[in-house]
Design a protein around this motif. Structure first.
Motif: not given
Length: 246
Positions: A150-154, A168-171
């Motif tokens: 979550l901290d790297r948006f991966e 947007g997908d990751f959020r």
């Protein structure tokens, strides 16, 4: 399909039948009561999520029934009154009712108010604790053989490869991972997504979830991770395991 149970309390069998047909058309499970005794018998035996309560019940007072229910339960109550019963509506709200419907009513109004009250009642339970949100937000989260940092948006897919994800997908995924197995209305999802770099709307939420399902579901046409809860919203149905980011 909704599994919410609704208790219709009214001494008029025609009104009960009308409300039953209306609510069952939207897949709710409906129970009927005609007085205080039958109301409490059903509440003892069934886990009811909402009550519609007529204030004029012959020998019984709907207001008194509402007061006694509120002494032991927070189940949402929608009172049903006549058009001229302004004082009763006010008193009903003061004793703990969540909304009211005036006679004569339209079935679309009934469904709209029921959905709205159920959404509001769920919102008190959907937000994670500050500690839970902090823990999930600082680490990695594993679910269904995938790992989200979550901290790297991966997001690493089931093969260990990096998945293609928009911000947007990751959020949206992050919101679900921070609220596993919690039913969230579209309104709640929009609240949690405020402050992002996109402006979510009701339809945007549905479209975003459809895109996210294509990226994380084994079969997007039969989703098992992000489930639709009819008439309310969505739920992330999978267990998650929280670890430290690597």
């Amino acid at each position: 399909m909704s599994t919410d149970k609704i208790l219709v309390v009214d001494d008029d069998p025609k009104i009960r039948l009308m409300l039953r047909r209306c609510l069952e058309s939207d897949s709710y499970v409906v129970f009927e009561a005609e007085d205080e005794a039958s109301t409490h018998n059903i509440l003892k035996s069934e886990d009811v999520q909402l009550i519609t309560l007529d204030l004029q019940l012959g020998a019984d007072s709907g207001l008194e029934i509402a007061k006694r229910i509120r002494q032991t339960s927070t189940v949402p109550i929608i009172i049903v009154t006549g058009q001229s019963d302004v004082i009763d509506r006010v008193v009903g709200l003061e004793v703990g009712a969540d909304d009211y419907i005036t006679k004569p009513f339209h079935v679309r109004e009934v469904l709209a108010r029921v959905r709205s009250v159920l959404r509001r009642s769920l919102q008190t339970d959907v937000a994670p604790s500050a500690e839970q949100a902090k823990t999930v937000g600082e680490g990695s989260v594993t679910f269904d053989s995938m790992t989200a940092h979550l901290d790297r948006f991966e997001l690493l897919d089931r093969n260990g490869d990096m998945a293609e994800m928009t911000s947007g997908d990751f959020r949206m995924l992050t919101v679900f991972l921070q609220n596993p197995k919690r039913i969230m209305s579209r309104d709640r999802l929009m609240d949690l997504l405020k402050g992002t770099d996109w402006a979510p709307l009701d339809r945007t939420i549905d479209n975003q979830i459809a895109r996210l399902r294509k990226k994380i579901e084994r079969d997007p046409k039969s989703p098992l991770l992000i489930k639709t809860v009819r008439g309310i919203g969505y739920m992330f149905a999978e267990d998650v395991a929280v670890g430290k980011a690597k």
